[in-house]
Each structure stands twice: as structure tokens, then as C-alpha cells.
Design an enzyme around this catalytic site. Structure first.
Site, short mmCIF file in Angstrom:
data_model
loop_
_atom_site.label_atom_id
_atom_site.label_comp_id
_atom_site.label_asym_id
_atom_site.label_seq_id
_atom_site.Cartn_x
_atom_site.Cartn_y
_atom_site.Cartn_z
N ASN A 1 -59.74 47.76 100.87
CA ASN A 1 -60.43 46.71 100.14
C ASN A 1 -61.88 46.55 100.63
O ASN A 1 -62.39 47.40 101.36
CB ASN A 1 -59.68 45.38 100.17
CG ASN A 1 -59.77 44.63 98.83
OD1 ASN A 1 -60.84 44.48 98.27
ND2 ASN A 1 -58.64 44.17 98.34
N ARG A 2 -62.51 45.43 100.27
CA ARG A 2 -63.96 45.30 100.45
C ARG A 2 -64.35 44.51 101.70
O ARG A 2 -63.66 43.58 102.10
CB ARG A 2 -64.56 44.61 99.21
CG ARG A 2 -64.48 45.47 97.96
CD ARG A 2 -64.75 44.70 96.69
NE ARG A 2 -64.65 45.57 95.52
CZ ARG A 2 -63.49 45.87 94.90
NH1 ARG A 2 -62.35 45.35 95.32
NH2 ARG A 2 -63.49 46.70 93.87
N HIS B 1 -62.72 50.47 101.04
CA HIS B 1 -61.67 51.46 101.33
C HIS B 1 -62.03 52.47 102.42
O HIS B 1 -61.71 53.66 102.31
CB HIS B 1 -61.26 52.20 100.06
CG HIS B 1 -60.52 51.35 99.06
ND1 HIS B 1 -59.83 50.20 99.41
CD2 HIS B 1 -60.35 51.49 97.72
CE1 HIS B 1 -59.27 49.68 98.32
NE2 HIS B 1 -59.57 50.44 97.29
N HIS C 1 -52.67 53.53 97.85
CA HIS C 1 -53.35 53.17 96.60
C HIS C 1 -52.71 53.87 95.39
O HIS C 1 -53.42 54.32 94.48
CB HIS C 1 -54.83 53.53 96.71
CG HIS C 1 -55.74 52.69 95.88
ND1 HIS C 1 -55.62 52.59 94.51
CD2 HIS C 1 -56.79 51.90 96.22
CE1 HIS C 1 -56.56 51.78 94.04
NE2 HIS C 1 -57.29 51.35 95.06
N SER C 2 -51.39 53.95 95.36
CA SER C 2 -50.75 54.57 94.20
C SER C 2 -50.94 53.72 92.95
O SER C 2 -50.88 52.50 92.99
CB SER C 2 -49.25 54.75 94.45
OG SER C 2 -49.03 55.80 95.37
N TYR C 3 -51.19 54.42 91.84
CA TYR C 3 -51.27 53.79 90.51
C TYR C 3 -49.94 54.09 89.81
O TYR C 3 -49.62 55.26 89.54
CB TYR C 3 -52.38 54.41 89.68
CG TYR C 3 -53.79 54.09 90.06
CD1 TYR C 3 -54.62 53.40 89.18
CD2 TYR C 3 -54.34 54.52 91.27
CE1 TYR C 3 -55.95 53.12 89.50
CE2 TYR C 3 -55.66 54.25 91.60
CZ TYR C 3 -56.46 53.56 90.70
OH TYR C 3 -57.78 53.30 91.03
N GLN D 1 -53.09 43.40 96.71
CA GLN D 1 -54.13 43.57 95.70
C GLN D 1 -53.46 44.14 94.46
O GLN D 1 -53.00 45.28 94.45
CB GLN D 1 -55.23 44.51 96.20
CG GLN D 1 -56.44 44.59 95.27
CD GLN D 1 -57.46 43.48 95.50
OE1 GLN D 1 -57.30 42.65 96.39
NE2 GLN D 1 -58.51 43.46 94.70
N GLU E 1 -51.39 47.12 96.11
CA GLU E 1 -51.88 47.54 97.43
C GLU E 1 -51.59 46.43 98.44
O GLU E 1 -52.30 45.44 98.51
CB GLU E 1 -53.38 47.81 97.37
CG GLU E 1 -53.81 48.81 96.32
CD GLU E 1 -55.27 48.62 95.92
OE1 GLU E 1 -56.15 48.74 96.80
OE2 GLU E 1 -55.53 48.33 94.74
#
Length: 354
Positions: free
Chosen positions: A82-83, A108, A182-184, A292, A319
Site C-alpha cells: 500500500n501507500r 507497494h 496482490h491476487s486479483y 484493502q 489485500e
């Protein structure tokens, strides 16, 4: 049928390193493909209500598209998922500067985060599970982060169609850490977008963010907002309600939900995703305080993957993590790791159908 693990060459990196691809198969025939490049899950199959297996994660069949820039499909993310605002944070009075790679912020782990390195691997075979252990040492100063960080991530596939991801790390200097995968996911079997998926998240609040997706420092109650997924809710129902400033800021959902943990510190069920047409169900569990939930708002159809073009909102991410920008938000749960301590985290995704 017994659980198996096999290995093949996936491709070669520009520097000559070899990327391998491991196939984990359980007794039911569920398969998970993982490459040691970035610890990326390239494929994961799940059954539908008729017992038909299909791939339910976005990714590619070969290595080159992963090397040419992609939105973290299936990757291990670190040192900090994340940021981080403006790529800066202070630790023990010292300021550290990270590469800016997402608008004005760091995202990331940097320009070459854990998603772009080759991990060392060890195959694990037990009676009812099969797994892959990945290790990587991030050197002091890598991508601006302090401390030599020794990381271990273990993927374990069990015969109840669950993929468990366990993370651990130690450091020789105070540092920050926030690891995730980070799987979609697309439970339709990559047939259509995720807007008709139903989502349930056990969260009474979420982390409010500004227009650059950095937390304002405030937690916002989800009740009466498009962020209320405490009961199963169709993802597309509130995703474009841009009169809600938070939806506008995220261009849909790209926010951290605060999981209702109570006193539970263990692996806890926090979300269920259902795809009504196929009947596929994914239950998610974690030890982390937040998740997330991202709905692929920045996918634009430029990437073609496994029998599909990855258009806007073609995948969703869960996430599991500590909150974004935690190093600059002292009221958030800490992401600091000190020498002598061990960072540990676990997340599990379990698949079924009805």
C-alpha cells in the site's frame, strides 16, 4: 489422488536468472501455480456448482508480460504494501526517503519491490498438504528501507481447497514492514467482470483517504454508505456512487476496511465472496487488522491474459494488511519491526461452491 508438486522453467530474466514455475495440486485436483519471480500466483483453479474447475485469478501464461509492467497480478508485495505519503517516514528520529511511484506517494515497496525479485524456494510435501517456501533477504537500504530484512513466505495448499499464505521476517535494524499478496480474483472463471460478485466484509469502519488515497487519519463508519458490506452485497451496487467523496477518491473501491477483530488475534474469517452464476464461493481469513478491497478500477483493457482481456473491474483484490501510511499515522497499529522481534502474518483463501 494424492497431492503433488512439480517444477518447470518459466523463463529467463534480462540478467540471466531463471524463473521457475511450481504447480501445486491437491487430492481433489485443485491447482495453484506459483513462480519464484515475485512469488507470483499465476493460476489458481476452483470448482463451480457443477464441479467444473476453472482458473479464478488474473495473470499470464508466460514470464515476459510479468517483466513488462503489470498491476501486481498475484504478486508478493513488500517491503511495505500500500501507500506511504510522499515516500517519507521517520523512525527513531531519522527520516527515510522512498521512491515515488504512485502519484506523489510510494506504493507497494518501490520501483523494484518484492514482486520483482527471484526468491529462493523449498518444496514442502506432507500427508494432506503440499507447499512452497520462499525466502528473500532485502538488504539494508534497498528501495530506501533500513535494515537487512530476512523474509520467509510459505504457500500451503490443503485438501479442503484452501490456500494458506504465511509470512515471517526478522531485521537487524529497526524498520517497517507490511507484507501482502496482490491476487486479483474473478470467480466467474475469467468470463466476465466482477460487478455481479457478492461481497461480505466483517467491518464496521474503513480508513478514509484523500484524493491521492493517503489516509486522512480518520476511520469512517460504513453504515449508510456504499462501503457497508456487513451483509452480502453486490459489488456493482455502490461502486459508482461518486457523490460519496470516498468512492470518488478511489474511482470505485480502493480502500482499507478495518476488520472487526475484537480480541481475536488468530486466523479469523473476515470476508466471503460469491459469484452467483457459477456458484463459486471464496472465504477469506487473516490475522491482519485490515484489508484493502480493490476492484480493478485502473485496468483498461490494454493487458491480455489467460483467454481474457483485462478490462476495467475484471478482478477484485483482498489485500490483507496493516493500514496504509501507518508509519506516518501514530494512531494506527504499528508496522515497526525491531531487531529481536519476528514479524508474522497469515492469510487463507478457501474455495467451494453451491
Amino acid at each position: 489422488m494424492i497431492s503433488t508438486i512439480s517444477k518447470e522453467v518459466f523463463g529467463e530474466l534480462p540478467d540471466g536468472q531463471t524463473a521457475d514455475l511450481y504447480t501445486l495440486t491437491n487430492a481433489n485436483g485443485m491447482t495453484v501455480n506459483i513462480t519464484n519471480y515475485g512469488g507470483i500466483i499465476t493460476k489458481l483453479t476452483a470448482p463451480d456448482k457443477n464441479g467444473e474447475w476453472a482458473d479464478v485469478v488474473l495473470g499470464f501464461d508466460s514470464l515476459p508480460p510479468y517483466l513488462n509492467g503489470h498491476p501486481f497480478f498475484g504478486a508478493l508485495v513488500g517491503r511495505f504494501g500500500n501507500r506511504i505519503a510522499k515516500g517519507k517516514f521517520k523512525l527513531n528520529g531519522q527520516e527515510y526517503n522512498l521512491p515515488i511511484n504512485n502519484g506523489p506517494n510510494a506504493l507497494h515497496g518501490g520501483l523494484k519491490g518484492f514482486d520483482k525479485v527471484i526468491w529462493k524456494t523449498t518444496e514442502i510435501k506432507k500427508d494432506s498438504t503440499v507447499g512452497l517456501e520462499l525466502t528473500y533477504t532485502s538488504k539494508d537500504g534497498e528501495e530506501g528501507y533500513p535494515g537487512n530484512l530476512a523474509v520467509k513466505v510459505t504457500y500451503t495448499l490443503s485438501n479442503d481447497n484452501a490456500l494458506l499464505i504465511e509470512y515471517s521476517a526478522t531485521t537487524d535494524k529497526p524498520t517497517i514492514i507490511n507484507l501482502t499478496n496482490h491476487s486479483y480474483f474473478n470467480l466467474s472463471g475469467l468470463k466476465r467482470d466482477i460487478l455481479n460478485h457478492e461481497m461480505m466484509i466483517k467491518a464496521d469502519s474503513m480508513v478514509a483517504v484523500d484524493s491521492t488515497l493517503i489516509p486522512t487519519g480518520k476511520l469512517r463508519a460504513v453504515e449508510g454508505t456504499p462501503f457497508d458490506f456487513r451483509k452480502p452485497t453486490v459489488v456493482g451496487a455502490g461502486i459508482d456512487k461518486t457523490e460519496d467523496e470516498q468512492i470518488k477518491n478511489g474511482k470505485g473501491y480502493d480502500h482499507c476496511w478495518v476488520i472487526n477483530r475484537g480480541t481475536d488475534k488468530g486466523l479469523m474469517h473476515f470476508a466471503t465472496v460469491t459469484e452467483p452464476e457459477s456458484g463459486r464461493i471464496m472465504e477469506a481469513y487473516t490475522t491482519e487488522p485490515g484489508v484493502q478491497f480493490y476492484t480493478g478500477n485502473f485496468l483498461d483493457g490494454n493487458l491480455k491474459g489467460k483467454n481474457a482481456t483485462y478490462t476495467k473491474r475484471f478482478g477484485l483484490c483482498l489485500e490483507t494488511e496493516h493500514y496504509p501510511d501507518s508509519p506516518n499515522q501514530p494512531q494506527f497499529p504499528t508496522t515497526e519491526l525491531k531487531p529481536g522481534e519476528t514479524y508474522s502474518s497469515a492469510t487463507m483463501y478457501k474455495f467451494s461452491a453451491k
